[in-house]
Design an enzyme around this catalytic site. Structure first.
Site, mmCIF file in Angstrom:
data_model
loop_
_atom_site.group_PDB
_atom_site.id
_atom_site.type_symbol
_atom_site.label_atom_id
_atom_site.label_comp_id
_atom_site.label_asym_id
_atom_site.label_seq_id
_atom_site.Cartn_x
_atom_site.Cartn_y
_atom_site.Cartn_z
ATOM 1 N N GLY A 28 21.180 59.432 53.335
ATOM 2 C CA GLY A 28 19.911 58.439 53.550
ATOM 3 C C GLY A 28 20.503 57.118 53.510
ATOM 4 C CB SER A 31 15.479 49.718 51.293
ATOM 5 O OG SER A 31 14.971 49.172 52.703
ATOM 6 C CG PHE A 52 21.771 62.102 62.647
ATOM 7 C CD1 PHE A 52 22.986 61.647 63.115
ATOM 8 C CD2 PHE A 52 20.870 62.648 63.130
ATOM 9 C CE1 PHE A 52 23.193 62.018 64.477
ATOM 10 C CE2 PHE A 52 20.951 63.054 64.439
ATOM 11 C CZ PHE A 52 22.009 62.763 65.177
ATOM 12 C CB CYS A 68 11.851 48.831 55.206
ATOM 13 S SG CYS A 68 11.351 47.127 54.866
ATOM 14 C CB CYS A 73 8.556 46.168 55.467
ATOM 15 S SG CYS A 73 8.626 47.561 54.629
ATOM 16 C CE LYS A 76 3.959 45.651 57.391
ATOM 17 N NZ LYS A 76 3.588 46.644 56.424
ATOM 18 C CB THR A 170 16.286 61.965 53.425
ATOM 19 O OG1 THR A 170 15.259 62.764 52.415
ATOM 20 C CG2 THR A 170 17.770 62.305 53.315
ATOM 21 C CE1 TYR A 209 1.966 50.964 54.574
ATOM 22 C CE2 TYR A 209 1.251 52.660 53.035
ATOM 23 C CZ TYR A 209 2.317 52.123 54.012
ATOM 24 O OH TYR A 209 3.679 52.419 53.519
ATOM 25 C CD GLU A 213 0.193 47.096 56.765
ATOM 26 O OE1 GLU A 213 0.447 46.716 55.721
ATOM 27 O OE2 GLU A 213 1.324 47.958 57.289
ATOM 28 N N GLY A 236 -6.492 55.991 47.674
ATOM 29 C CA GLY A 236 -5.379 55.516 46.665
ATOM 30 C C GLY A 236 -5.577 53.938 46.375
ATOM 31 C CE LYS A 322 6.003 62.006 48.854
ATOM 32 N NZ LYS A 322 5.473 60.644 48.416
ATOM 33 C CG HIS A 479 -7.841 21.393 44.213
ATOM 34 N ND1 HIS A 479 -8.646 22.297 44.537
ATOM 35 C CD2 HIS A 479 -8.292 20.186 44.780
ATOM 36 C CE1 HIS A 479 -9.573 21.880 45.252
ATOM 37 N NE2 HIS A 479 -9.463 20.634 45.424
ATOM 38 C CD GLU A 484 -7.924 25.603 43.376
ATOM 39 O OE1 GLU A 484 -7.883 24.892 42.720
ATOM 40 O OE2 GLU A 484 -7.917 24.953 44.820
#
Length: 504
Positions: A28, A31, A52, A68, A73, A76, A170, A209, A213, A236, A322, A479, A484
């Site tokens: 794999g 990242s 691959f 990613c 990521c 996106k 992977t 998400y 997104e 979740g 998994k 500020h 804040e």
């Protein structure tokens, strides 16, 4: 000392007494796998990376770097930024800029720019592996026995590779529903970021998400956008925040079909984009039929473990597919490890995979002892109004500590930047979840606002170090900033006090 200064000492120390081709083979090139392979090589190990990409049903494929970089990521966030710029153009007129009303967006131009950047990243990863003396094997790898992989490249060339240790990294790929037309006519997040033509009227199936997104930036770019939700938004995540996100998106042009699932997709017209008829059924049995130019599936992701030959070496898998690992990311086979999206009970976040990969390499080849901390990991959902969080959701906190021991400080607020263009005052929201019996230790941090990711990244170290509500109160705010607000939260949920946004 001389050997150490020349970088020769660790390779001598880590020289393995075996006859395998490599000390470590990483399966794999995402990242996590890249992080582990490069650091292991730095620490003296002889390393190879097998990577691959199986094409999507639409034929989409990509280069080294994993989800990613190529289909997650990075593209996106860039498309999210494109949508933000469109909104900023409208706001700019109230700040004195003279911009035309008829500004249009060029989808193909955006995709070209994003894919060009991704291409440069792909090349950079290959160069980095070469510089670290990590062998890059662009081939699909499967286990033959406990220490041997069988690899096949895109030209069909086969090769056997042996190693003392293996790392499974992977990741996962989008799931397709078992309904007519899903694989033939729908796309997923694996396809949308390189889609060569504008998507037109789009249906996103799912409430993850990824679905929200994508729906957010598509609506922000001006496309007719609908989200079909089977049950709840953002399972979740904190559900109070999730519903606020749904409300905000509806108010800003995204349509929602609640409590429904698609039952079939059929093609009406070919084209770029084409036209598709989507039939769906609600929880009450009502049938819905609508036409769209693009249908994006975002109903979940499955781990890439089914065709690695893991059953041949008795690597234990969960029902989800998994890999089951211990606290040190070791599988049921002592010399086989796994990290990232592929592990059971982990977090499907790129920085988590990178951290796990680095720490594992240090433990294997650098006398490291530190384990990956899967608690208090900051994350952000890049919906039109970003959602940053760290620690427990309100539901999780109540389940863990009991409702009586939880104090929630919260409030709406308006960024200063929203005032001149007269954006709604109470869209943004902040929440701290505290444990009363532990000196109001903060166990949950939640913010719904512009730049939520940047805010959450900084505050998360406070949760990691055990900050209390008093620590937040004693922190002097900058500020005028959004962040804040966390230094001045004073209304609790139990009090029922007014949490409307206040002026500066």
């Amino acid at each position: 000392m001389e050997s150490h200064q020349k970088g020769e000492l660790l390779p001598l120390i880590n020289k393995q007494n075996h006859n395998y081709d490599y000390d470590l083979v990483v399966i794999g090139g995402g990242s996590g796998g890249l992080a582990a392979s490069k650091l292991a090589a730095d620490l003296g190990a002889k390393v190879a990376v097998c990577d691959f990409v199986q094409p999507t049903p639409k034929g989409t494929t990509w280069g080294l770097g994993g989800t990613c970089v190529n289909v997650g990521c990075i593209p996106k966030k860039l498309m999210h930024q494109a949508a933000i710029l469109g909104h900023s153009l409208k706001d700019s007129r109230d700040f004195g800029w003279t911009t035309p009303d008829g500004v249009t967006h060029d989808w193909s131009k955006m995709v070209e720019g994003i894919q060009s950047h991704i291409g440069s990243l792909n090349w950079g990863y290959r160069v980095a592996l070469r510089n670290k003396k990590v062998d890059y094997v662009n081939a699909y790898a499967t286990f033959v026995d406990a220490h041997t992989l069988h690899t096949v490249d895109r030209r069909g060339k086969e090769k056997a590779i042996t190693a003392d240790k293996f790392l499974i990294a992977t990741g996962g790929r989008p799931r397709y529903p078992d309904i007519p037309g899903a694989k033939e006519y729908c796309i997923t997040s694996d396809d949308i970021f390189s889609l060569p033509h504008s998507p037109g009227k789009t249906l996103l199936v799912g409430a993850s998400y990824i679905a929200l997104e994508c729906a957010g930036f598509l609506a922000g770019l001006g496309y007719d956008t609908t989200v079909m939700v089977r049950s709840i938004l953002l399972r979740g995540f904190d559900q109070g925040i999730a519903e606020r996100i749904g409300t905000y998106m509806e108010q800003n042009g995204v349509k929602f079909i609640r409590g429904a699932v698609p039952t079939s997709i059929e093609q009406i017209e070919e084209g770029s984009p084409g036209k598709y008829r989507v039939k769906s059924t609600t929880n009450e049995g009502e049938e819905i039929e609508e036409e769209y130019n693009t249908v994006v599936l975002a109903i979940g992701r499955d781990p890439c473990t089914s065709s690695l030959g893991l059953e041949k070496i008795n690597v234990e898998l969960a029902k989800s597919g998994k890999v089951i690992v211990d606290k040190g990311e070791r599988t049921s086979v002592p010399h086989v490890y796994a990290i990232g999206d592929v592990i059971e009970g982990g977090l499907e976040l790129t920085p988590v995979a990178i951290q796990a990969g680095k720490l594992l390499a240090k433990r294997l080849y650098g006398n490291g002892t530190l384990l990956t901390d899967y608690v208090n990991v900051p994350t952000t959902v890049f919906t039109p109004l970003e959602y940053g969080c760290c620690g427990l959701s309100e539901e999780e906190a109540i389940a863990k500590y009991g409702e009586d021991d939880i104090e929630v400080y919260h409030g709406n607020f308006i960024p200063l930047e929203y005032t001149v263009p007269h954006r709604p005052e109470n869209d943004c929201y902040a929440k701290l979840i505290c444990v009363s019996s532990e000196n109001e230790k903060v166990v949950g941090f939640h913010v719904l606002s512009p730049n939520a990711g940047e805010i959450t990244q900084g505050f998360s170290i406070g949760l990691k170090l055990g900050a209390t509500k008093a620590d937040f109160d004693n922190l002097i705010g900058i500020h005028p900033t959004v962040a804040e607000v966390f230094t001045t939260l004073n209304v609790t949920k139990k009090s029922g006090g007014d949490v409307s946004a206040q002026g500066c």
